[in-house]
Design a protein around this motif. Structure first.
Motif, PDB file in Angstrom:
ATOM      1  N   GLU A   1      -4.503 -11.878 -14.828  1.00  0.00           N
ATOM      2  CA  GLU A   1      -4.636 -10.975 -15.124  1.00  0.00           C
ATOM      3  C   GLU A   1      -6.286 -10.516 -13.819  1.00  0.00           C
ATOM      4  O   GLU A   1      -6.572  -9.498 -14.661  1.00  0.00           O
ATOM      5  N   LEU A   2      -7.219 -11.669 -13.506  1.00  0.00           N
ATOM      6  CA  LEU A   2      -8.435 -12.004 -12.873  1.00  0.00           C
ATOM      7  C   LEU A   2      -8.297 -10.480 -11.915  1.00  0.00           C
ATOM      8  O   LEU A   2      -8.727  -9.746 -11.744  1.00  0.00           O
ATOM      9  N   GLU A   3      -6.764 -11.250 -11.433  1.00  0.00           N
ATOM     10  CA  GLU A   3      -6.262 -10.638  -9.587  1.00  0.00           C
ATOM     11  C   GLU A   3      -6.052  -8.739 -10.196  1.00  0.00           C
ATOM     12  O   GLU A   3      -6.604  -8.003  -9.530  1.00  0.00           O
ATOM     13  N   ARG A   4      -5.407  -9.224 -11.812  1.00  0.00           N
ATOM     14  CA  ARG A   4      -5.380  -7.156 -11.646  1.00  0.00           C
ATOM     15  C   ARG A   4      -6.281  -6.265 -12.252  1.00  0.00           C
ATOM     16  O   ARG A   4      -6.349  -5.385 -11.516  1.00  0.00           O
ATOM     17  N   ARG A   5      -7.527  -7.309 -12.332  1.00  0.00           N
ATOM     18  CA  ARG A   5      -8.687  -6.678 -12.373  1.00  0.00           C
ATOM     19  C   ARG A   5      -9.388  -6.306 -11.349  1.00  0.00           C
ATOM     20  O   ARG A   5     -11.197  -6.286 -11.739  1.00  0.00           O
ATOM     21  N   SER A   6      -9.035  -6.710 -10.456  1.00  0.00           N
ATOM     22  CA  SER A   6     -10.055  -7.170  -9.383  1.00  0.00           C
ATOM     23  C   SER A   6      -9.892  -7.119  -8.220  1.00  0.00           C
ATOM     24  O   SER A   6     -10.285  -6.910  -7.044  1.00  0.00           O
ATOM     25  N   VAL A   7      -8.756  -6.341  -8.023  1.00  0.00           N
ATOM     26  CA  VAL A   7      -7.661  -6.168  -6.870  1.00  0.00           C
ATOM     27  C   VAL A   7      -7.440  -4.840  -6.422  1.00  0.00           C
ATOM     28  O   VAL A   7      -6.361  -4.817  -7.428  1.00  0.00           O
ATOM     29  N   THR A   8      -7.574  -4.500  -5.548  1.00  0.00           N
ATOM     30  CA  THR A   8      -7.245  -2.703  -5.334  1.00  0.00           C
ATOM     31  C   THR A   8      -5.971  -2.543  -4.295  1.00  0.00           C
ATOM     32  O   THR A   8      -5.154  -1.850  -4.551  1.00  0.00           O
ATOM     33  N   GLY A   9      -5.984  -3.668  -3.896  1.00  0.00           N
ATOM     34  CA  GLY A   9      -4.828  -3.749  -3.090  1.00  0.00           C
ATOM     35  C   GLY A   9      -4.934  -4.431  -1.623  1.00  0.00           C
ATOM     36  O   GLY A   9      -5.488  -5.321  -0.953  1.00  0.00           O
ATOM     37  N   LEU A  10      -3.719  -4.251  -0.979  1.00  0.00           N
ATOM     38  CA  LEU A  10      -3.694  -5.175   0.464  1.00  0.00           C
ATOM     39  C   LEU A  10      -3.190  -4.018   1.649  1.00  0.00           C
ATOM     40  O   LEU A  10      -3.228  -3.200   1.766  1.00  0.00           O
ATOM     41  N   ARG A  11      -3.391  -4.644   2.692  1.00  0.00           N
ATOM     42  CA  ARG A  11      -3.131  -4.203   4.312  1.00  0.00           C
ATOM     43  C   ARG A  11      -3.168  -5.112   4.870  1.00  0.00           C
ATOM     44  O   ARG A  11      -4.201  -6.410   5.398  1.00  0.00           O
ATOM     45  N   TRP A  12      -2.108  -4.426   5.824  1.00  0.00           N
ATOM     46  CA  TRP A  12      -2.627  -5.328   7.380  1.00  0.00           C
ATOM     47  C   TRP A  12      -3.296  -4.421   8.916  1.00  0.00           C
ATOM     48  O   TRP A  12      -3.859  -3.475   8.790  1.00  0.00           O
ATOM     49  N   TRP A  13      -4.435  -5.343   8.843  1.00  0.00           N
ATOM     50  CA  TRP A  13      -4.923  -5.148   9.871  1.00  0.00           C
ATOM     51  C   TRP A  13      -5.085  -5.260  11.731  1.00  0.00           C
ATOM     52  O   TRP A  13      -4.576  -6.824  11.335  1.00  0.00           O
ATOM     53  N   THR A  14      -5.206  -4.642  12.425  1.00  0.00           N
ATOM     54  CA  THR A  14      -5.389  -4.941  13.821  1.00  0.00           C
ATOM     55  C   THR A  14      -6.262  -5.671  13.826  1.00  0.00           C
ATOM     56  O   THR A  14      -7.207  -5.857  13.914  1.00  0.00           O
ATOM     57  N   SER A  15      -6.121  -6.395  15.129  1.00  0.00           N
ATOM     58  CA  SER A  15      -7.727  -7.796  15.181  1.00  0.00           C
ATOM     59  C   SER A  15      -8.605  -6.208  15.952  1.00  0.00           C
ATOM     60  O   SER A  15      -9.805  -6.316  15.100  1.00  0.00           O
ATOM     61  N   GLU A  16      -8.721  -5.124  16.413  1.00  0.00           N
ATOM     62  CA  GLU A  16      -8.656  -4.319  16.559  1.00  0.00           C
ATOM     63  C   GLU A  16      -9.783  -3.045  15.444  1.00  0.00           C
ATOM     64  O   GLU A  16     -10.928  -2.807  15.462  1.00  0.00           O
ATOM     65  N   GLU A  17      -9.023  -3.313  14.741  1.00  0.00           N
ATOM     66  CA  GLU A  17      -8.988  -2.750  13.579  1.00  0.00           C
ATOM     67  C   GLU A  17     -10.614  -3.663  12.396  1.00  0.00           C
ATOM     68  O   GLU A  17     -11.619  -2.711  12.260  1.00  0.00           O
ATOM     69  N   LEU A  18     -10.254  -4.530  12.608  1.00  0.00           N
ATOM     70  CA  LEU A  18     -10.424  -5.766  11.987  1.00  0.00           C
ATOM     71  C   LEU A  18     -12.418  -5.446  12.433  1.00  0.00           C
ATOM     72  O   LEU A  18     -12.875  -5.716  11.776  1.00  0.00           O
ATOM     73  N   SER A  19     -12.503  -5.429  13.590  1.00  0.00           N
ATOM     74  CA  SER A  19     -13.563  -5.463  14.939  1.00  0.00           C
ATOM     75  C   SER A  19     -14.637  -4.399  14.182  1.00  0.00           C
ATOM     76  O   SER A  19     -15.331  -4.742  14.730  1.00  0.00           O
TER      77      SER A  19
END
Length: 162
Positions: free
Chosen positions: A109-127
């Motif tokens: 329930e807490l995660e549903r109230r506080s997480v908007t989504g997930l995403r796969w990131w490349t190292s370059e995108e994260l940097s």
């Protein structure tokens, strides 16, 4: 580890293209306060950190086809969230998967109230990201992991207090 700190297992989940999966979270009382973070959470009664890592990953992402590897990093942190202060002793496990489709039906329930989504990131995108990411050195840590492989023993990260 600080006495009384919550024991937490986190997962640095990489897909076949070495992308890392992160969740996008926010403070329930202030949705403009957002950040990205690795899957994971607190240990349940009688659970090992490895068991917690796999359970949390399944609950938060729906991903169950995982090869859990070694502990990469350890971190102590303290932060305000959802009306209280959280003091945590976090262990970050390396994991690999071929399963890139996510499913969030198992979130709490807490995660549903506080997480908007997930995403796969490349190292370059994260940097290149200008958004807040925890742990704060994750882009650098991921690049080192991809370049050099897992450390021989867990690296102790600087304590983070927010």
């Amino acid at each position: 580890m600080r006495p009384g700190a919550r024991k937490v297992a986190r997962v640095v989940l990489l897909d076949p293209d070495d992308r890392i999966l992160l969740l996008h979270g926010f403070e329930p009382s202030d949705p403009s306060s957002t950040w990205w973070f690795t899957p994971g959470g607190g240990l349940e009664e009688g659970e090992t950190r490895e068991q917690a890592a796999l359970r949390e990953l399944a609950e938060e992402t729906g991903i169950t086809d995982v090869r859990l590897g070694p502990v990469l990093w350890r971190r102590s942190c303290s932060f305000p969230f959802d009306g209280r202060r959280w003091d945590q002793d976090e262990w970050y496990y390396l994991a690999r998967t071929d399963q890139t489709r996510t499913e969030t039906a198992g979130q709490t329930e807490l995660e549903r109230r506080s997480v908007t989504g997930l995403r796969w990131w490349t190292s370059e995108e994260l940097s290149a990201a200008r958004e807040t990411v925890y742990p704060t050195r994750l882009a650098e840590l991921l690049r080192t992991l991809l370049d050099e492989g897992p450390p021989g023993s867990p690296v102790v990260l600087a304590t983070e207090v927010v």
